[in-house]
Write a protein that holds these residues in place. Structure first.
Motif, PDB file in Angstrom:
ATOM      1  N   LYS A   1       0.607 -10.506   8.792  1.00 55.20           N
ATOM      2  CA  LYS A   1       0.170  -9.602   7.718  1.00 55.20           C
ATOM      3  C   LYS A   1       0.113 -10.335   6.379  1.00 55.20           C
ATOM      4  CE  LYS A   1       0.400  -5.178   5.641  1.00 55.20           C
ATOM      5  NZ  LYS A   1       0.675  -3.771   5.746  1.00 55.20           N
TER       6      LYS A   1
ATOM      7  N   ARG B   1      -8.516  -8.593   3.560  1.00 55.00           N
ATOM      8  CA  ARG B   1      -7.523  -7.611   3.992  1.00 55.00           C
ATOM      9  C   ARG B   1      -8.139  -6.523   4.873  1.00 55.00           C
ATOM     10  NH1 ARG B   1      -2.287  -5.198   0.669  1.00 55.00           N
ATOM     11  NH2 ARG B   1      -1.523  -3.941   2.397  1.00 55.00           N
TER      12      ARG B   1
ATOM     13  N   LYS C   1       0.865  -1.188   0.000  1.00 54.25           N
ATOM     14  CA  LYS C   1       0.000   0.000   0.000  1.00 54.25           C
ATOM     15  C   LYS C   1       0.893   1.227   0.000  1.00 54.25           C
ATOM     16  CE  LYS C   1      -4.278  -1.447   2.216  1.00 54.25           C
ATOM     17  NZ  LYS C   1      -5.117  -1.316   3.424  1.00 54.25           N
TER      18      LYS C   1
END
Ligand code: GLY
Length: 373
Positions: free
Chosen positions: A232, A246, A148
């Motif tokens: 993660k 997510r 991201k």
């Protein structure tokens, strides 16, 4: 009218390695020499005004000594500078130094640097490769891994950005010792979030080893780096683009991101997240997903990490309620929260749907009932 069908199906392999260890500068140079970035010889090292002296100048010099062309681009440290304006300034400086598509960007720093530099990499020349060299616990726990990238806007954090994966991520655990205590705690908030959403065992580990972690004991640092990545990536590898699973990584962030913006970045990201985790644990209790004993355990662990679990007096709580609507999980004008089911698990609302609709009145009551810091 004729119709031309444009067939552009493709299979993409964005796999990459994350290397965690102590003082990895030489590993970075060796990997580049061994072809990590192909034939690229021109590197833009992007950093902030704090990390410049600590790591980025050294890495730039090492690249030059290894025979590469390397320039350093520095912006003023702080979340309030993770903006379109800073992005533009660095891009213009790179253009002036004749960076074209045959370059690679190396982000050296914490989450603000890796978010911003990754976004620049994703749009510069329509996309150039980038590497993250993460020097903070927050970047190691969350920001530098997962692809991201973004900048903030006056309305809210991370609204403009891209999913864009790095070629490799280095987590320099030796750098954690150079962090001010508030930054260490900030990184621990993302770490505690991971434990709360995925692993009771990791939660208990953090509870037992908090002193070792804060003393930067080697095994404890390695363990939390490893567990953060494992938790993660178990999620990201199943849902890179946040279409469903997510969203669970958003635990604590509905209130957290909102309070970070309302505080005008007086709160660090992890501090805002800790308040968000505390508020959302109260919401989980209110909705019957968590007992008060587990809520107390969470608050205790956050406090052990020297994180806030109450709302600072300078925060306008009504503005905070309204700011919740800038959250990306809002659907059809309705607030949606990721809710913990006890410790180590997230509630699944419907099959594959993890964000639960919550009435504004309920969210307001939770926020109004939070203690004052
Ligand atoms: N920080 C949450 C995520 O990477 O999805």
């Amino acid at each position: 009218m004729n119709i031309f069908h444009v067939e552009l199906k493709k299979t993409v392999d964005n796999s990459y390695d994350i290397e965690a260890g102590f003082s990895l500068e030489q590993n970075l140079i060796s990997d580049i020499r061994s072809g990590l970035t192909g034939n690229i010889h021109k590197f833009a090292v992007i950093t902030d005004s704090i990390v410049k002296d600590l790591y980025a100048e050294k890495i730039t010099a090492m690249l030059k000594n290894a025979g590469y062309s390397a320039d350093l681009f520095v912006f003023e440290a702080g979340e309030k500078n993770k903006t379109r304006r800073t992005k533009e300034a660095i891009e213009d400086a790179m253009l002036a130094k004749e960076f074209r598509r045959d370059c690679c960007i190396i982000a050296v720093g914490g989450g603000v640097v890796t978010d911003l530099a990754g976004f620049i990499a994703g749009t510069y020349g329509r996309g150039v490769p980038f590497i993250n060299y993460a020097t903070t616990l927050l970047a190691a726990a969350d920001a530098s891994v997962g692809g991201k990238t973004a900048v903030d806007t006056p309305l809210a954090t991370n609204l403009i950005g891209l999913f864009y994966q790095p070629k490799k991520v280095y987590l320099d655990l030796a750098a954690w010792k150079t962090l001010p205590p508030r930054q260490v705690s900030s990184g621990l908030a993302e770490t505690i979030k991971h434990a709360c959403l995925a692993s009771r065992e990791f939660f208990d580990y953090l509870d037992t080893h908090m002193d070792d972690i804060q003393a930067f004991e080697k095994t404890a640092c390695e363990h939390i780096a490893q567990e953060n990545c494992r938790i993660k990536y178990t999620v990201v590898m199943q849902d890179e683009r946040e279409n469903s699973l997510r969203e669970i990584l958003n635990l604590g962030h509905t209130v957290g991101r909102a309070i970070e913006t309302v505080s005008e970045y007086r709160l660090l990201h992890g501090e805002a997240l800790a308040i968000g985790l505390a508020a959302e644990a109260a919401l989980a209790c209110h909705l019957g997903y968590m007992g008060s004993a587990e809520q107390d355990e969470m608050l205790c662990l956050l406090k052990k990490a020297h994180l806030p679990v109450a709302i600072p007096s300078y925060i306008d709580r009504e503005a905070l309620v309204q700011k919740l609507y800038t959250d990306k999980k809002v659907k059809n004008g309705k607030l949606r929260f990721v809710i913990q089911q006890g410790i180590g698990k997230i509630a699944e609302y419907e099959k594959g749907v993890y964000a639960i609709p919550v009435e504004e009145a309920t969210a307001r009551r939770i926020i109004m009932d939070m203690p004052v810091l």
